[in-house]
Design a protein around this motif. Structure first.
Motif, PDB file in Angstrom:
ATOM      1  N   ARG A  93     -67.186  39.083 -26.210  1.00 57.23           N
ATOM      2  CA  ARG A  93     -66.445  38.035 -26.923  1.00 57.23           C
ATOM      3  C   ARG A  93     -65.592  38.628 -28.037  1.00 57.23           C
ATOM      4  N   TRP A  95     -64.500  41.681 -28.451  1.00 51.14           N
ATOM      5  CA  TRP A  95     -63.391  42.481 -27.932  1.00 51.14           C
ATOM      6  C   TRP A  95     -62.292  41.566 -27.417  1.00 51.14           C
ATOM      7  N   GLY A  96     -62.680  40.520 -26.694  1.00 52.78           N
ATOM      8  CA  GLY A  96     -61.694  39.568 -26.201  1.00 52.78           C
ATOM      9  C   GLY A  96     -60.918  38.924 -27.333  1.00 52.78           C
ATOM     10  N   GLU A  97     -61.623  38.527 -28.376  1.00 55.66           N
ATOM     11  CA  GLU A  97     -60.955  37.899 -29.531  1.00 55.66           C
ATOM     12  C   GLU A  97     -59.913  38.836 -30.132  1.00 55.66           C
ATOM     13  N   GLN A  99     -58.544  41.628 -28.775  1.00 56.49           N
ATOM     14  CA  GLN A  99     -57.606  42.358 -27.906  1.00 56.49           C
ATOM     15  C   GLN A  99     -56.920  41.496 -26.872  1.00 56.49           C
ATOM     16  N   ARG A 100     -57.365  40.273 -26.670  1.00 56.42           N
ATOM     17  CA  ARG A 100     -56.851  39.487 -25.553  1.00 56.42           C
ATOM     18  C   ARG A 100     -56.263  38.148 -25.977  1.00 56.42           C
ATOM     19  N   PHE A 101     -56.003  38.008 -27.282  1.00 52.40           N
ATOM     20  CA  PHE A 101     -55.330  36.808 -27.788  1.00 52.40           C
ATOM     21  C   PHE A 101     -54.166  37.242 -28.662  1.00 52.40           C
TER      22      PHE A 101
END
Lengths: 145, 145
Positions: A93, A95-97, A99-101
Protein backbone atom coordinates in the motif's frame (compact mmCIF):
# COMPACT_ATOMS: atom_id res chain seq x y z
CA UNK A 1 11.86 -23.20 -8.27
CA UNK A 2 11.26 -25.84 -5.60
CA UNK A 3 9.59 -25.09 -2.30
CA UNK A 4 12.89 -25.98 -0.65
CA UNK A 5 14.53 -22.67 -1.62
CA UNK A 6 16.61 -21.40 1.31
CA UNK A 7 15.44 -17.86 0.44
CA UNK A 8 12.46 -16.69 2.51
CA UNK A 9 11.43 -14.25 -0.24
CA UNK A 10 11.24 -17.10 -2.73
CA UNK A 11 9.15 -19.21 -0.37
CA UNK A 12 6.81 -16.31 0.34
CA UNK A 13 6.29 -15.63 -3.35
CA UNK A 14 5.36 -19.26 -4.03
CA UNK A 15 1.96 -18.30 -2.66
CA UNK A 16 2.00 -14.50 -2.76
CA UNK A 17 3.46 -13.89 -6.22
CA UNK A 18 0.02 -13.51 -7.75
CA UNK A 19 -2.14 -10.45 -8.18
CA UNK A 20 -5.45 -12.06 -7.17
CA UNK A 21 -3.96 -13.74 -4.14
CA UNK A 22 -2.67 -10.38 -2.89
CA UNK A 23 -5.99 -8.64 -3.53
CA UNK A 24 -7.95 -11.39 -1.76
CA UNK A 25 -5.67 -10.99 1.26
CA UNK A 26 -6.19 -7.22 1.14
CA UNK A 27 -9.98 -7.72 1.06
CA UNK A 28 -9.81 -10.21 3.94
CA UNK A 29 -8.11 -7.52 6.05
CA UNK A 30 -10.93 -5.18 5.06
CA UNK A 31 -13.50 -7.62 6.45
CA UNK A 32 -14.58 -9.47 3.31
CA UNK A 33 -15.50 -13.08 4.13
CA UNK A 34 -17.88 -14.44 1.52
CA UNK A 35 -17.13 -15.79 -1.94
CA UNK A 36 -19.75 -13.51 -3.49
CA UNK A 37 -18.33 -10.47 -1.73
CA UNK A 38 -14.78 -11.23 -2.92
CA UNK A 39 -16.22 -11.63 -6.41
CA UNK A 40 -18.02 -8.31 -6.26
CA UNK A 41 -14.97 -6.52 -4.91
CA UNK A 42 -12.50 -7.98 -7.39
CA UNK A 43 -14.61 -8.42 -10.50
CA UNK A 44 -12.80 -11.69 -11.15
CA UNK A 45 -14.10 -14.83 -12.86
CA UNK A 46 -15.52 -17.44 -10.48
CA UNK A 47 -13.08 -20.16 -11.50
CA UNK A 48 -10.07 -17.92 -10.90
CA UNK A 49 -11.44 -16.79 -7.54
CA UNK A 50 -12.12 -20.40 -6.53
CA UNK A 51 -8.60 -21.39 -7.48
CA UNK A 52 -6.96 -18.56 -5.54
CA UNK A 53 -9.14 -19.08 -2.46
CA UNK A 54 -8.21 -22.76 -2.52
CA UNK A 55 -4.51 -21.89 -2.74
CA UNK A 56 -4.88 -19.55 0.22
CA UNK A 57 -6.68 -22.20 2.28
CA UNK A 58 -4.17 -24.90 1.28
CA UNK A 59 -1.36 -22.46 2.07
CA UNK A 60 -2.69 -21.86 5.57
CA UNK A 61 -3.47 -18.16 5.06
CA UNK A 62 -7.27 -18.42 5.01
CA UNK A 63 -9.51 -20.88 6.85
CA UNK A 64 -13.11 -21.84 6.14
CA UNK A 65 -15.58 -21.32 8.93
CA UNK A 66 -19.36 -21.75 9.18
CA UNK A 67 -20.99 -18.34 8.84
CA UNK A 68 -21.78 -16.63 12.11
CA UNK A 69 -25.06 -15.22 10.82
CA UNK A 70 -26.92 -18.53 10.83
CA UNK A 71 -26.91 -18.85 7.03
CA UNK A 72 -25.47 -21.79 5.13
CA UNK A 73 -22.63 -19.69 3.73
CA UNK A 74 -19.10 -20.47 4.71
CA UNK A 75 -16.77 -17.66 5.61
CA UNK A 76 -13.14 -17.24 4.70
CA UNK A 77 -11.17 -15.86 7.62
CA UNK A 78 -7.50 -15.00 8.02
CA UNK A 79 -5.53 -17.52 10.03
CA UNK A 80 -2.64 -16.51 12.25
CA UNK A 81 -0.30 -16.87 9.26
CA UNK A 82 -2.74 -14.76 7.27
CA UNK A 83 -2.93 -12.03 9.89
CA UNK A 84 0.88 -12.01 9.86
CA UNK A 85 0.66 -10.69 6.29
CA UNK A 86 -0.35 -7.25 7.56
CA UNK A 87 3.16 -5.80 7.06
CA UNK A 88 3.21 -7.15 3.49
CA UNK A 89 -0.10 -5.48 2.63
CA UNK A 90 0.97 -2.22 4.29
CA UNK A 91 4.29 -2.24 2.42
CA UNK A 92 2.49 -2.74 -0.89
CA UNK A 93 0.00 0.00 0.00
CA UNK A 94 2.66 2.51 0.98
CA UNK A 95 4.70 1.84 -2.15
CA UNK A 96 1.57 2.23 -4.24
CA UNK A 97 0.70 5.50 -2.50
CA UNK A 98 4.16 6.93 -3.09
CA UNK A 99 4.86 5.58 -6.56
CA UNK A 100 1.59 4.90 -8.34
CA UNK A 101 -0.47 8.06 -7.79
CA UNK A 102 0.00 11.49 -9.25
CA UNK A 103 0.68 14.26 -6.74
CA UNK A 104 -2.65 15.23 -5.19
CA UNK A 105 -4.50 12.27 -6.71
CA UNK A 106 -6.87 10.82 -4.15
CA UNK A 107 -6.53 7.30 -2.77
CA UNK A 108 -7.89 5.23 0.09
CA UNK A 109 -6.00 5.69 3.35
CA UNK A 110 -4.96 3.33 6.16
CA UNK A 111 -5.59 4.90 9.55
CA UNK A 112 -5.69 4.07 13.24
CA UNK A 113 -9.12 2.77 14.08
CA UNK A 114 -9.54 4.96 17.14
CA UNK A 115 -8.47 8.39 15.99
CA UNK A 116 -8.30 8.22 12.20
CA UNK A 117 -4.62 9.19 12.02
CA UNK A 118 -2.64 7.87 9.09
CA UNK A 119 -0.02 5.24 9.95
CA UNK A 120 3.67 6.06 9.70
CA UNK A 121 5.71 5.09 6.67
CA UNK A 122 7.01 1.61 7.48
CA UNK A 123 10.74 0.95 7.00
CA UNK A 124 13.21 -1.75 7.90
CA UNK A 125 15.04 -0.94 11.14
CA UNK A 126 17.82 -2.23 13.35
CA UNK A 127 16.94 -3.93 16.63
CA UNK A 128 17.52 -0.51 18.22
CA UNK A 129 15.06 1.20 15.91
CA UNK A 130 17.35 2.97 13.45
CA UNK A 131 16.12 2.99 9.83
CA UNK A 132 18.15 0.69 7.55
CA UNK A 133 18.40 1.47 3.85
CA UNK A 134 18.90 -1.32 1.35
CA UNK A 135 22.49 -0.18 0.75
CA UNK A 136 23.23 -0.59 4.47
CA UNK A 137 22.07 -4.19 4.53
CA UNK A 138 23.21 -7.43 2.96
CA UNK A 139 21.86 -10.94 2.62
CA UNK A 140 23.89 -13.73 4.20
CA UNK A 141 23.30 -16.78 2.03
CA UNK A 142 23.49 -20.30 3.30
CA UNK A 143 26.69 -22.24 2.88
CA UNK A 144 26.04 -24.46 -0.14
CA UNK A 145 28.02 -27.18 1.67
CA UNK B 1 -9.07 -4.01 -12.92
CA UNK B 2 -8.12 -0.64 -14.42
CA UNK B 3 -5.00 1.24 -13.43
CA UNK B 4 -7.29 3.92 -12.05
CA UNK B 5 -8.17 1.94 -8.92
CA UNK B 6 -8.22 4.30 -5.92
CA UNK B 7 -6.62 1.51 -3.84
CA UNK B 8 -2.84 1.77 -3.56
CA UNK B 9 -2.54 -1.99 -2.95
CA UNK B 10 -4.33 -2.66 -6.22
CA UNK B 11 -2.08 -0.27 -8.13
CA UNK B 12 1.04 -1.79 -6.57
CA UNK B 13 -0.04 -5.31 -7.50
CA UNK B 14 -0.58 -4.33 -11.15
CA UNK B 15 3.17 -4.65 -11.46
CA UNK B 16 4.18 -6.61 -8.36
CA UNK B 17 1.53 -9.33 -8.36
CA UNK B 18 3.82 -11.76 -10.13
CA UNK B 19 6.32 -14.23 -8.77
CA UNK B 20 9.10 -13.54 -11.28
CA UNK B 21 8.76 -9.79 -10.93
CA UNK B 22 9.21 -10.06 -7.17
CA UNK B 23 12.20 -12.40 -7.48
CA UNK B 24 13.88 -10.14 -10.04
CA UNK B 25 13.46 -7.20 -7.64
CA UNK B 26 14.92 -9.32 -4.83
CA UNK B 27 17.93 -10.21 -7.01
CA UNK B 28 18.40 -6.57 -8.00
CA UNK B 29 18.70 -5.66 -4.31
CA UNK B 30 21.28 -8.45 -3.99
CA UNK B 31 23.38 -6.83 -6.72
CA UNK B 32 22.34 -8.79 -9.80
CA UNK B 33 22.47 -6.58 -12.91
CA UNK B 34 22.90 -8.73 -16.03
CA UNK B 35 20.31 -10.68 -17.95
CA UNK B 36 22.43 -13.82 -17.79
CA UNK B 37 22.92 -13.48 -14.05
CA UNK B 38 19.17 -13.09 -13.46
CA UNK B 39 18.65 -16.15 -15.61
CA UNK B 40 21.19 -18.18 -13.67
CA UNK B 41 19.73 -17.10 -10.34
CA UNK B 42 16.11 -17.72 -11.24
CA UNK B 43 16.33 -20.65 -13.63
CA UNK B 44 13.57 -19.05 -15.68
CA UNK B 45 13.00 -19.24 -19.44
CA UNK B 46 14.56 -16.41 -21.45
CA UNK B 47 11.25 -15.23 -22.90
CA UNK B 48 9.63 -14.99 -19.46
CA UNK B 49 12.65 -13.18 -18.02
CA UNK B 50 12.66 -10.75 -20.98
CA UNK B 51 8.98 -10.05 -20.48
CA UNK B 52 9.29 -9.40 -16.75
CA UNK B 53 12.39 -7.22 -17.14
CA UNK B 54 10.55 -5.20 -19.76
CA UNK B 55 7.58 -4.78 -17.41
CA UNK B 56 9.91 -3.59 -14.66
CA UNK B 57 11.62 -1.10 -16.98
CA UNK B 58 8.28 0.12 -18.36
CA UNK B 59 6.97 0.36 -14.80
CA UNK B 60 9.88 2.55 -13.75
CA UNK B 61 11.34 0.09 -11.25
CA UNK B 62 14.44 -0.89 -13.22
CA UNK B 63 16.48 1.20 -15.65
CA UNK B 64 18.91 0.07 -18.33
CA UNK B 65 22.44 1.44 -18.09
CA UNK B 66 25.61 0.79 -20.05
CA UNK B 67 27.79 -1.63 -18.13
CA UNK B 68 30.47 -0.02 -15.98
CA UNK B 69 33.02 -2.72 -16.81
CA UNK B 70 33.61 -1.56 -20.37
CA UNK B 71 31.79 -4.51 -21.93
CA UNK B 72 28.88 -4.20 -24.33
CA UNK B 73 26.45 -5.63 -21.76
CA UNK B 74 23.68 -3.45 -20.44
CA UNK B 75 22.94 -3.46 -16.75
CA UNK B 76 19.58 -3.40 -15.05
CA UNK B 77 19.64 -1.12 -12.02
CA UNK B 78 16.98 -0.19 -9.49
CA UNK B 79 15.53 3.28 -9.99
CA UNK B 80 14.41 5.42 -7.08
CA UNK B 81 10.95 3.79 -7.31
CA UNK B 82 12.69 0.43 -7.36
CA UNK B 83 14.83 1.18 -4.32
CA UNK B 84 11.61 2.21 -2.56
CA UNK B 85 10.53 -1.43 -2.79
CA UNK B 86 12.94 -2.37 0.00
CA UNK B 87 10.17 -2.52 2.64
CA UNK B 88 8.08 -4.76 0.34
CA UNK B 89 10.95 -7.23 -0.10
CA UNK B 90 11.73 -7.18 3.63
CA UNK B 91 8.07 -7.77 4.52
CA UNK B 92 7.93 -10.75 2.15
CA UNK B 93 11.21 -12.08 3.56
CA UNK B 94 10.13 -11.77 7.17
CA UNK B 95 6.77 -13.42 6.51
CA UNK B 96 8.57 -16.23 4.68
CA UNK B 97 11.02 -16.67 7.55
CA UNK B 98 8.25 -16.89 10.13
CA UNK B 99 5.68 -18.87 8.16
CA UNK B 100 7.42 -20.90 5.50
CA UNK B 101 10.29 -22.59 7.34
CA UNK B 102 10.20 -25.37 9.87
CA UNK B 103 11.56 -24.48 13.31
CA UNK B 104 15.34 -24.64 13.11
CA UNK B 105 15.37 -24.94 9.30
CA UNK B 106 18.15 -22.78 7.87
CA UNK B 107 17.50 -19.82 5.60
CA UNK B 108 19.37 -16.83 4.26
CA UNK B 109 19.38 -13.84 6.60
CA UNK B 110 19.13 -10.07 6.09
CA UNK B 111 21.68 -8.25 8.24
CA UNK B 112 23.21 -4.83 8.77
CA UNK B 113 26.14 -4.47 6.42
CA UNK B 114 28.50 -3.17 9.06
CA UNK B 115 28.04 -5.52 11.98
CA UNK B 116 26.11 -8.51 10.64
CA UNK B 117 23.20 -8.08 13.06
CA UNK B 118 19.82 -9.28 11.87
CA UNK B 119 17.27 -6.52 11.22
CA UNK B 120 14.28 -6.09 13.51
CA UNK B 121 10.90 -7.52 12.62
CA UNK B 122 9.19 -4.75 10.65
CA UNK B 123 5.66 -3.78 11.65
CA UNK B 124 3.22 -1.00 10.87
CA UNK B 125 3.39 1.79 13.47
CA UNK B 126 1.70 5.01 14.44
CA UNK B 127 3.47 8.31 13.76
CA UNK B 128 4.67 8.07 17.37
CA UNK B 129 6.16 4.62 16.87
CA UNK B 130 3.60 2.38 18.56
CA UNK B 131 2.98 -0.94 16.75
CA UNK B 132 -0.42 -1.09 15.03
CA UNK B 133 -2.12 -4.45 14.54
CA UNK B 134 -4.47 -4.97 11.62
CA UNK B 135 -7.44 -5.01 14.00
CA UNK B 136 -6.48 -1.55 15.28
CA UNK B 137 -6.50 -0.06 11.80
CA UNK B 138 -9.06 0.60 9.13
CA UNK B 139 -9.10 1.68 5.51
CA UNK B 140 -10.86 4.94 4.69
CA UNK B 141 -12.21 4.50 1.18
CA UNK B 142 -12.79 7.34 -1.22
CA UNK B 143 -16.21 8.89 -1.51
CA UNK B 144 -17.66 7.32 -4.64
CA UNK B 145 -19.31 10.68 -5.38
Amino acid sequence: MPFSSPCPVARATELLGDRWVLLIVRDAFDGVHRFSDFQRSLGVARNILSDRLRRLVDGGVLALQPATDGTAYQHYVLTEAGTALFPVVVALRQWGEAQRFAPGEAHSRLVERGNGRELAYMQPRTQRGRVVQAADSRVVKLDPG
